[in-house]
Design an enzyme around this catalytic site. Structure first.
Site, PDB file in Angstrom:
ATOM      1  N   SER A 131       0.826  -1.221   0.000  1.00 42.95           N
ATOM      2  CA  SER A 131       0.000   0.000   0.000  1.00 42.95           C
ATOM      3  C   SER A 131       0.854   1.262   0.000  1.00 42.95           C
ATOM      4  CB  SER A 131      -0.895   0.024   1.237  1.00 42.95           C
ATOM      5  OG  SER A 131      -1.680  -1.131   1.274  1.00 42.95           O
ATOM      6  N   ILE A 162       2.005  -0.081   7.022  1.00 38.84           N
ATOM      7  CA  ILE A 162       2.741  -1.346   6.959  1.00 38.84           C
ATOM      8  C   ILE A 162       2.850  -1.967   8.357  1.00 38.84           C
ATOM      9  CG2 ILE A 162       4.857  -2.478   6.162  1.00 38.84           C
ATOM     10  CD1 ILE A 162       3.091  -0.991   3.970  1.00 38.84           C
ATOM     11  N   GLY A 247      -3.415 -14.418   2.816  1.00 43.66           N
ATOM     12  CA  GLY A 247      -3.475 -13.474   3.930  1.00 43.66           C
ATOM     13  C   GLY A 247      -4.896 -13.301   4.440  1.00 43.66           C
ATOM     14  N   ARG A 248      -5.847 -13.365   3.519  1.00 38.71           N
ATOM     15  CA  ARG A 248      -7.245 -13.152   3.921  1.00 38.71           C
ATOM     16  C   ARG A 248      -7.756 -14.287   4.815  1.00 38.71           C
ATOM     17  NH1 ARG A 248      -8.164 -10.358  -2.010  1.00 38.71           N
ATOM     18  NH2 ARG A 248      -7.218  -8.390  -1.319  1.00 38.71           N
ATOM     19  N   GLN A 341     -23.254  -4.293  24.136  1.00 39.63           N
ATOM     20  CA  GLN A 341     -24.672  -4.122  24.498  1.00 39.63           C
ATOM     21  C   GLN A 341     -25.054  -5.060  25.653  1.00 39.63           C
ATOM     22  OE1 GLN A 341     -25.937  -1.680  22.938  1.00 39.63           O
ATOM     23  NE2 GLN A 341     -27.968  -1.695  23.856  1.00 39.63           N
ATOM     24  N   GLY A 345     -23.330  -0.552  30.426  1.00 42.50           N
ATOM     25  CA  GLY A 345     -22.338   0.490  30.714  1.00 42.50           C
ATOM     26  C   GLY A 345     -20.960  -0.076  31.000  1.00 42.50           C
ATOM     27  N   GLU A 368      -5.834  -5.836   4.390  1.00 40.00           N
ATOM     28  CA  GLU A 368      -5.759  -6.977   3.440  1.00 40.00           C
ATOM     29  C   GLU A 368      -7.002  -7.031   2.544  1.00 40.00           C
ATOM     30  OE1 GLU A 368      -3.693 -10.467   4.605  1.00 40.00           O
ATOM     31  OE2 GLU A 368      -2.678  -9.429   6.255  1.00 40.00           O
ATOM     32  N   GLY A 369      -7.513  -5.840   2.222  1.00 38.61           N
ATOM     33  CA  GLY A 369      -8.685  -5.697   1.350  1.00 38.61           C
ATOM     34  C   GLY A 369      -9.926  -5.418   2.175  1.00 38.61           C
TER      35      GLY A 369
HETATM   36  N1  CAA Z   1      -3.947 -14.278  -7.902  1.00 36.41           N
HETATM   37  C1  CAA Z   1      -3.143 -14.210  -9.005  1.00 36.41           C
HETATM   38  N2  CAA Z   1      -3.345 -13.281  -9.983  1.00 36.41           N
HETATM   39  C2  CAA Z   1      -4.364 -12.425  -9.845  1.00 36.41           C
HETATM   40  C3  CAA Z   1      -5.228 -12.436  -8.728  1.00 36.41           C
HETATM   41  C4  CAA Z   1      -4.997 -13.421  -7.729  1.00 36.41           C
HETATM   42  N3  CAA Z   1      -5.769 -13.507  -6.656  1.00 36.41           N
HETATM   43  N4  CAA Z   1      -6.141 -11.457  -8.863  1.00 36.41           N
HETATM   44  C5  CAA Z   1      -5.883 -10.847 -10.028  1.00 36.41           C
HETATM   45  N5  CAA Z   1      -4.806 -11.437 -10.626  1.00 36.41           N
HETATM   46  C6  CAA Z   1      -4.217 -11.108 -11.925  1.00 36.41           C
HETATM   47  C7  CAA Z   1      -5.276 -11.114 -13.018  1.00 36.41           C
HETATM   48  O1  CAA Z   1      -5.455 -12.412 -13.542  1.00 36.41           O
HETATM   49  C8  CAA Z   1      -4.709 -10.151 -14.019  1.00 36.41           C
HETATM   50  O2  CAA Z   1      -3.734 -10.831 -14.791  1.00 36.41           O
HETATM   51  P1  CAA Z   1      -3.560 -10.608 -16.413  1.00 36.41           P
HETATM   52  O3  CAA Z   1      -2.984  -9.258 -16.600  1.00 36.41           O
HETATM   53  O4  CAA Z   1      -2.624 -11.698 -16.816  1.00 36.41           O
HETATM   54  O5  CAA Z   1      -4.935 -10.734 -17.001  1.00 36.41           O
HETATM   55  C9  CAA Z   1      -3.989  -9.137 -13.183  1.00 36.41           C
HETATM   56  O6  CAA Z   1      -3.732  -9.772 -11.911  1.00 36.41           O
HETATM   57  C10 CAA Z   1      -4.807  -7.882 -12.946  1.00 36.41           C
HETATM   58  O7  CAA Z   1      -6.064  -8.301 -12.402  1.00 36.41           O
HETATM   59  P2  CAA Z   1      -7.264  -7.288 -12.213  1.00 36.41           P
HETATM   60  O8  CAA Z   1      -7.484  -6.527 -13.506  1.00 36.41           O
HETATM   61  O9  CAA Z   1      -8.417  -8.051 -11.640  1.00 36.41           O
HETATM   62  O10 CAA Z   1      -6.672  -6.264 -11.145  1.00 36.41           O
HETATM   63  P3  CAA Z   1      -7.288  -4.943 -10.529  1.00 36.41           P
HETATM   64  O11 CAA Z   1      -6.260  -3.887 -10.622  1.00 36.41           O
HETATM   65  O12 CAA Z   1      -8.641  -4.677 -11.098  1.00 36.41           O
HETATM   66  O13 CAA Z   1      -7.382  -5.316  -8.965  1.00 36.41           O
HETATM   67  C11 CAA Z   1      -8.438  -6.060  -6.924  1.00 36.41           C
HETATM   68  C12 CAA Z   1      -8.214  -6.267  -8.439  1.00 36.41           C
HETATM   69  C13 CAA Z   1      -9.082  -7.332  -6.436  1.00 36.41           C
HETATM   70  C14 CAA Z   1      -9.337  -4.871  -6.651  1.00 36.41           C
HETATM   71  C15 CAA Z   1      -7.060  -5.859  -6.241  1.00 36.41           C
HETATM   72  O14 CAA Z   1      -6.506  -4.619  -6.598  1.00 36.41           O
HETATM   73  C16 CAA Z   1      -7.112  -5.922  -4.724  1.00 36.41           C
HETATM   74  O15 CAA Z   1      -7.110  -7.010  -4.135  1.00 36.41           O
HETATM   75  N6  CAA Z   1      -7.113  -4.750  -4.036  1.00 36.41           N
HETATM   76  C17 CAA Z   1      -6.992  -4.708  -2.573  1.00 36.41           C
HETATM   77  C18 CAA Z   1      -5.543  -4.634  -2.176  1.00 36.41           C
HETATM   78  C19 CAA Z   1      -5.324  -5.054  -0.743  1.00 36.41           C
HETATM   79  O16 CAA Z   1      -5.878  -6.039  -0.271  1.00 36.41           O
HETATM   80  N7  CAA Z   1      -4.439  -4.318  -0.047  1.00 36.41           N
HETATM   81  C20 CAA Z   1      -4.084  -4.652   1.279  1.00 36.41           C
HETATM   82  C21 CAA Z   1      -2.603  -4.447   1.448  1.00 36.41           C
HETATM   83  S1  CAA Z   1      -1.775  -5.429   2.649  1.00 36.41           S
HETATM   84  C22 CAA Z   1      -2.219  -4.808   4.149  1.00 36.41           C
HETATM   85  O17 CAA Z   1      -3.363  -4.702   4.443  1.00 36.41           O
HETATM   86  C23 CAA Z   1      -1.148  -4.331   5.072  1.00 36.41           C
HETATM   87  C24 CAA Z   1      -0.801  -5.147   6.203  1.00 36.41           C
HETATM   88  O18 CAA Z   1       0.332  -5.004   6.640  1.00 36.41           O
HETATM   89  C25 CAA Z   1      -1.732  -6.076   6.941  1.00 36.41           C
END
Ligand code: CAA
Length: 386
Positions: A131, A162, A247-248, A341, A345, A368-369
């Site tokens: 991120s 992070i 991670g999810r 709830q 209190g 993680e989304g």
């Molecule tokens: N596994 C492998 N490949 C994948 C995939 C997966 N789960 N999901 C998508 N891809 C691939 C696709 O197949 C595609 O490949 P091609 O170019 O070969 O076709 C490519 O990745 C792009 O896919 P999308 O067009 O679907 O990607 P997008 O940009 O539309 O994003 C999304 C999709 C699901 C919204 C993604 O951006 C997402 O998961 N966003 C949330 C991010 C997140 O969870 N961040 C948390 C950060 S970690 C954290 O929280 C910090 C911590 O320290 C705890």
């Protein structure tokens, strides 16, 4: 929870391991959780003991320093630790799912020897830097730049939110060789945080999980050698996405732990607290809350174990992991709200654990989304099915 007679069917060694983890969680982690929550002090002693128990690299093969166990056991261990302390839970989850996993799955033997062994054995700690200030839910457009230089890459940019950022020895870092290529330009690196040019810029002051650090990282002309590239150039986005799938399951399990703690506290309180001449557990209003809390928790748990089992069987599990995280995090938030709830209190004060559960639960709907991102992942998978 007694896992021995219900699905998933565990063997003797897994049951023994879970007994050991539950005992450690309740006897060692739970008693100091409030102190860590209030002080914000990193739970160093918990992490040290978890390393000794094999909990920092549960799913890593034994030859690379891990415990060599399966994802279902990982999910149960995460739930157990998080029921005692959600901050300790996320520290463990990030090291296992977001750091050890991508090195085990995409790293070469040299990277496994150098980085995975110490991370999985818990002598080193890791963080996952995807991120950025302008790219949270949409990491495909990230801006952190990796420029090819002789023998390595020069990295410039910053990362936000992070987990473990302050303490990490190694960092999985996602950076782009060309932002115009969008996700196809992203590379994954495994970086030593002592590398010149790496700095921790800011620590967040948070609502919950206060004993885990959440940091901004900054990279200023940081040179990393070619050997730090995980997989190939341009594979970073897919590495990050498949890492987050696993991670999810970890965060879903953390949410289950928080919810379990809130439910157990509510049952105890309802049996002891008297109003109108009897324990409030005799009131149907309270019974309905307890029944719905238990049902939402168990439903989310089964979804989480189902996703974990699919991962163990080598089946696709992105959709199931997103369902598990969506259901478990929203169940945790709902259960923690109702737990307050039930406590009335008292539940609004720091004297009762449900106040902490309420603050800790919220983040599981975000990191993680977010829940909304999980719905996008689920819908994309549903609509792709014939
Ligand atoms: N596994 C492998 N490949 C994948 C995939 C997966 N789960 N999901 C998508 N891809 C691939 C696709 O197949 C595609 O490949 P091609 O170019 O070969 O076709 C490519 O990745 C792009 O896919 P999308 O067009 O679907 O990607 P997008 O940009 O539309 O994003 C999304 C999709 C699901 C919204 C993604 O951006 C997402 O998961 N966003 C949330 C991010 C997140 O969870 N961040 C948390 C950060 S970690 C954290 O929280 C910090 C911590 O320290 C705890």
């Amino acid at each position: 929870m007694d896992y021995s007679k219900t699905w998933p069917n565990l063997d003797e060694s897994q049951i023994m391991m879970m007994d050991q983890i539950n005992q450690f969680a309740q006897k060692t982690v739970a008693p100091v959780a409030s102190h860590h929550d209030q002080s914000g002090e990193f739970p160093t002693e918990n992490v040290k003991q978890m390393a000794e128990m094999g909990l920092m690299g549960i799913m890593v093969e034994e030859k690379w320093g891990g415990a060599g166990l399966d994802t279902v056991t990982y999910a149960m261990a995460m739930e157990s630790i998080s029921a005692a302390c959600a901050s300790t839970g996320v520290i463990m989850s990030v090291n296992n799912s977001l750091v050890c996993y991508p090195i085990q799955a995409f790293g070469n033997d040299l990277q496994k020897e150098k980085f995975l062994k110490p991370l999985a054995s818990g002598s080193k700690l890791g963080c996952f830097a995807l991120s950025e200030p302008g790219h949270g839910s949409d990491p495909a457009g990230l801006k952190c730049r990796a420029e090819k230089v002789p023998g390595g890459y020069k990295i410039n940019g910053s990362k936000n939110w992070i987990t473990n950022g302050r303490e990490a020895d190694y960092c999985i870092l996602l950076a782009t060789i060309n932002p115009e290529l969008k996700h196809k330009g992203i590379c994954a690196f495994v970086v030593d945080t002592k590398t010149k040019g790496f700095s921790v810029n800011k620590l967040e002051d948070k609502l919950g999980i206060t004993a885990s650090s959440t940091a901004s990282l900054f990279f200023d002309d940081m040179i990393v050698p070619d050997e730090c590239l995980l997989g190939k150039e341009g594979e970073g986005f897919k590495i990050a996405m498949s890492t987050l799938d696993g991670g999810r399951i970890g965060i879903a399990s953390q949410a289950l732990g928080i919810a379990t703690c809130a439910l157990e506290a509510s049952k105890k309180f309802a049996s002891e607290r008297e109003q109108f001449g009897a324990p409030i557990a005799k009131l149907q209003a309270i019974q309905f809350y307890i029944a719905e809390m238990a049902t939402r928790l168990q439903g989310a748990r089964l979804l989480t174990w189902f996703a974990a089992q699919r991962k163990d069987l080598g089946l696709p599990f992105a959709r199931e992991a997103a369902m598990a995280k969506l259901a478990a995090s929203e169940a945790a938030m709902w259960i923690a709200t109702k737990a307050i709830q039930v406590h009335g209190g008292y539940g609004y004060t720091k004297e009762y654990v449900v106040e902490r559960n309420f603050r800790d639960a919220k983040i599981t709907e975000i990191y993680e989304g977010t829940s909304e991102i999980q719905k996008l992942v689920i819908a994309a998978n549903e609509l792709a099915k014939k």
